[in-house]
Write an enzyme that holds these catalytic residues in place. Sequence first.
Site, mmCIF file in Angstrom:
data_model
loop_
_atom_site.group_PDB
_atom_site.id
_atom_site.type_symbol
_atom_site.label_atom_id
_atom_site.label_comp_id
_atom_site.label_asym_id
_atom_site.label_seq_id
_atom_site.Cartn_x
_atom_site.Cartn_y
_atom_site.Cartn_z
ATOM 1 N NE ARG A 93 -3.513 0.199 2.517
ATOM 2 C CZ ARG A 93 -3.967 0.750 3.657
ATOM 3 N NH1 ARG A 93 -3.730 0.178 4.821
ATOM 4 N NH2 ARG A 93 -4.636 1.874 3.617
ATOM 5 C CB SER A 94 0.540 4.469 -1.627
ATOM 6 O OG SER A 94 1.217 5.680 -1.616
ATOM 7 C CD GLU A 121 9.103 -12.137 -1.210
ATOM 8 O OE1 GLU A 121 9.074 -11.044 -1.800
ATOM 9 O OE2 GLU A 121 8.876 -13.196 -1.781
ATOM 10 C CD GLN A 138 -3.325 -1.928 -3.110
ATOM 11 O OE1 GLN A 138 -4.454 -1.634 -3.448
ATOM 12 N NE2 GLN A 138 -2.349 -1.043 -2.999
#
Length: 171
Positions: A93-94, A121, A138
């Site tokens: 996610r940003s 990871e 996501q």
Amino acid sequence: MILSGLEILKRMNESIIIKPFDKKSLNPNSYNLSLHNELLIYEEEILDMKKNNRISKVTIPPEGLILKPGILYLGRTVEYTETRDLVPVIEGRSSLGRLGISIHLSSPYGNVGFKGYWTLEISCIQPVKIYAGVEVCQIYYHHLDGEFLPYLNGKYNGNTGIQASKLFEEF
Ligand SMILES: Nc1ccn([C@H]2C[C@H](O)[C@@H](COP(=O)(O)OP(=O)(O)OP(=O)(O)O)O2)c(=O)n1
């Protein structure tokens, strides 16, 4: 083509399974997955592709765990996912990227037919505290063109938890 969030919802419990599932985690074209409190860390400083490298387990406590740069943390999603005829892909996610956290290094793709928990990871650019239960990534679904082979002998298929590398099985 990527499935829209509403299409993911429509296919839920048919060609897509996500457990647990909560409509609140649906995005316009993906679904957010959360971080389980279990992590694995390799014990050896130098890893060997040909070996089943030793690992130790770490639990993220409720007060959080500080990740350090230069260490690979294998985590997993809380959610079990399954696809029948789509290609699942996970991406960060940003909001986590903006904290310097990566949830995969070079393997965002799943195989059509993959069933299990996703191994993450996890690595970071600078020390950062993380908490279990946070939506860290996501999942997207791609359409697949053409007939496909069944995903029968996947090393990580049908897993019940975090999977360290099994590359050694190929030697
Ligand atoms: N970050 C990721 C990426 C993938 N997977 C899962 C879904 C995939 O279907 C499965 C295998 O991924 P790959 O095919 O990329 O991995 P390998 O080629 O190493 O394994 P195999 O030979 O078993 O296909 O692992 C995962 O848990 N976490």
